[in-house]
Design an enzyme around this catalytic site. Structure first.
Site, short mmCIF file in Angstrom:
data_model
loop_
_atom_site.label_atom_id
_atom_site.label_comp_id
_atom_site.label_asym_id
_atom_site.label_seq_id
_atom_site.Cartn_x
_atom_site.Cartn_y
_atom_site.Cartn_z
N ASP A 1 -7.50 31.36 5.07
CA ASP A 1 -6.07 31.54 5.26
C ASP A 1 -5.63 31.19 6.68
O ASP A 1 -6.25 31.63 7.66
CB ASP A 1 -5.72 33.01 4.95
CG ASP A 1 -4.26 33.32 5.14
OD1 ASP A 1 -3.45 32.84 4.34
OD2 ASP A 1 -3.92 34.04 6.11
N GLU B 1 -6.24 26.47 4.60
CA GLU B 1 -4.79 26.45 4.76
C GLU B 1 -4.56 26.22 6.24
O GLU B 1 -5.00 27.02 7.08
CB GLU B 1 -4.15 27.77 4.33
CG GLU B 1 -2.63 27.72 4.50
CD GLU B 1 -1.97 29.09 4.47
OE1 GLU B 1 -0.76 29.14 4.15
OE2 GLU B 1 -2.62 30.10 4.78
#
Length: 603
Positions: A267, A300
């Site tokens: 993330d 990401e």
């Protein structure tokens, strides 16, 4: 007697490690502490021995499921503070409760010979475990997902967080499985069952910050954080410290080795200050994981750092650029981060289909240079999606595209999503056109709950729909139980009109993908794209057998000229007559068509 398997099992540097069935070694990094004691339920407190660089160790007579905590003493602290193990594998109760000793070899794998699947076969399905009823609830959906054509489930974070309701990005104990979802063995049983269905399992992990409640690391390891750099979530984690790097690298290896996951999605790595840490982590994972396994590492990364996708570091990146420009074209929205994609949106989509990233060194609306050249990357270096937890749940009211876009245009967009050689991701419920919202939800303590609620509402003050106090009050309270309940997917309607048509179309497209696209998609490269008109494009890819894949897409409500774009065998048309109309020199409104030309041979 010591279990011989323990001598070869993966053992993280920190945490509680069974030496044999009734003896456990504990290791904690606490460089700010004057002393540390280990307190195991029913036993006297025991002082831990300091070794080097702020490490404390102790061996204690206890076994599986034993409850324990550390008591850390500051420089002038006589009583000490009880804290959970930051490398706890499970908690008794919540984040403030005792940690549990877990035997990582207790679970007996039924599919220990599973080696995973190649990346080009991936069709990802992102889901939230809590809204599906925990690990056991997700397990009940596996056969349906395999039949649909999904090949991998992607779990939102499972790290222990405050309360029982949370997206997972507020986790404070990265090694511990959230107790509200089930036990570590329940998670392993889900992964095992997924492998039995031929499904890979990915996990979203958060290494860029800790949640706002229950993180005690600064109490005894202030070197874990930087005092000169802030993130949106608080002080930046100090990845310059080797102990910090070890903590997170071991966490990644824990999920891949002990839980036999097939991949991780990291993330928001743009919030990690040391890029070389990302390279080091990828290298260590590749070094330690059995090379016979297919293990995939996905980023990401708002920074669009294409070089991280080179040299076998990371497999792919979530393509927010692809999503954002498609969202603008489908909805006309132009506020917030969508404003970076409004000007020349069709040309931006052309660049995305031709070269991967849209931003490859250009400045964003904030004036920041963003991105690196990406045209050299294969198509499957990009994970594309029309919806995901962020893009739905970070909306004030959690609306899905089924409520925001023309249904025919959305159906056409799904053709590009599912039949291009890029790797598609579906968000739970998307496959049947669910209209159920996915909202931001938490279960924080009262004072923090108030702050989160008001902070959530203030985030949208600059949006035209929420500029006055009365409209902002419509934004659901994240801490309210009904906010969570409203976000539970409505699987019960998927076989009822009009959702059954959506579901049939998704199933048809995925079967077509596995039959025609997947066998040809390894190393597929763009042959370029061009605009046919406003909101209309045609894109082509050279597949690995020398064939040429062509996808024409018209998201506008007008016909567009489309001469000489039909190539070869028509695989799919989103509306009756689209292919015929193309041969007549026009592409119908809200239409999409796909062709495969197999005549050319690889030179």
């Amino acid at each position: 007697m010591t279990d011989e398997r323990r001598q070869t099992a993966f053992t993280p540097t920190y945490g509680a490690h069974l030496i044999d069935t009734d003896r456990t070694r504990f290791v904690l990094w606490a460089p700010s502490a004057r002393a540390v004691h280990i307190e195991v339920e029913g036993q006297p407190s025991k002082a831990m021995q300091t070794t080097c660089d702020g490490h404390y160790e102790a061996e204690v007579t206890c076994g599986h499921r034993a409850r324990y905590r550390y008591r850390v003493f500051g420089k002038e602290d006589e009583e000490g503070t009880l804290v959970p193990d930051p490398a706890s594998r499970a908690q008794h109760g919540d984040i403030d409760g005792p940690s549990l000793v877990i035997d990582p070899l207790r679970y007996q794998w039924r599919h220990a010979d599973w080696r995973g699947r190649p990346w080009h076969e991936a069709v990802l399905y992102e889901l939230h475990i809590g809204t599906l009823g925990g690990f056991d609830g997700v397990r009940q959906k596996l056969a349906y997902l395999a039949d649909l054509g999904v090949t991998a489930i992607e779990l939102m974070p499972v790290a222990e967080f405050p309360g029982e309701r949370n997206w997972g990005y507020d986790g404070v104990l990265p090694y511990a499985v959230e107790a509200a979802y089930g036990s570590p063995d329940d998670m392993k049983a889900l992964i095992d069952a997924a492998h039995a269905q031929g499904l890979m399992v990915f996990l979203d992990v958060v290494y860029n910050h800790f949640g706002p409640d229950g993180n005690y690391l600064a109490t005894y390891a202030d070197a874990f954080f930087r005092d000169d750099l802030q993130t949106p979530w608080g002080p930046s984690i100090d990845f310059r410290a080797p102990q910090v790097r070890r903590y997170f690298i071991d966490n990644a290896l824990l999920w891949l080795q002990e839980y036999r996951l097939d991949g991780l999605r990291f993330d928001a790595v743009h919030a990690i200050s040391e890029r070389d840490f990302l390279i080091e982590m990828a290298r260590e994972i590749r070094h330690h994981v059995d090379p016979r396994r297919h293990v995939h590492l996905v980023l990401e990364n708002e920074g669009n750092t294409a070089s991280l996708l080179d040299a076998d570091h990371y497999t792919a990146q979530w393509s927010d650029d692809w999503h954002n420009v498609m969202h603008v074209l489908l909805t006309g929205e132009h506020e917030g981060y969508y404003s970076d994609f409004v000007e020349d949106a069709t040309a931006k989509l052309v660049r995305c289909l031709s070269e991967g990233f849209i931003y490859q060194g250009e400045r964003s609306r904030h004036g920041h240079v963003r991105g690196e050249p990406s045209a050299h990357l294969p198509a499957n270096a990009f994970v594309i999606f029309l919806q995901n937890h962020d893009q739905v749940g970070n909306r004030a009211l959690g609306e899905r595209l089924s409520l925001l876009a023309d249904p025919d245009a959305l159906a056409a967009a799904s053709v590009l999503l599912l039949l291009s050689p890029m790797v598609p991701l579906l968000f739970m419920g998307e496959e049947w056109g669910s209209t159920r919202p996915f909202l931001f939800f938490t279960e924080h303590r009262e004072e923090l709950a108030d702050a989160v609620r008001e902070g959530r509402r203030s985030e949208f003050a600059d949006f035209s729909a929420f500029r006055d106090e009365a409209t902002r009050r419509r934004i659901p309270d994240p801490n309210a139980l009904q906010t969570f309940e409203a976000s539970v997917p409505d699987y019960e309607v998927r076989d009822t009109p009009p959702h059954d048509d959506w579901l049939d179309r998704t199933r048809t497209l995925l079967r077509l993908r596995h039959r025609e696209i997947v066998p040809r998609s390894t190393g597929a490269r763009s042959l370029g794209a061009e605009a046919l008109g406003e909101k209309a494009v045609v894109a082509r890819w050279r597949m690995n057998d020398g064939s040429r894949l062509t996808i024409a897409l018209n998201l506008s409500n007008r016909e567009v000229p489309a001469r000489e774009i039909a190539d070869g065998r028509c695989l799919f048309e989103s509306r009756p007559g689209v292919a015929v109309s193309v041969s007549e020199g026009r592409l119908l409104p809200h239409g999409a068509a796909v062709w495969l030309d197999g005549e050319e041979v690889i030179p």
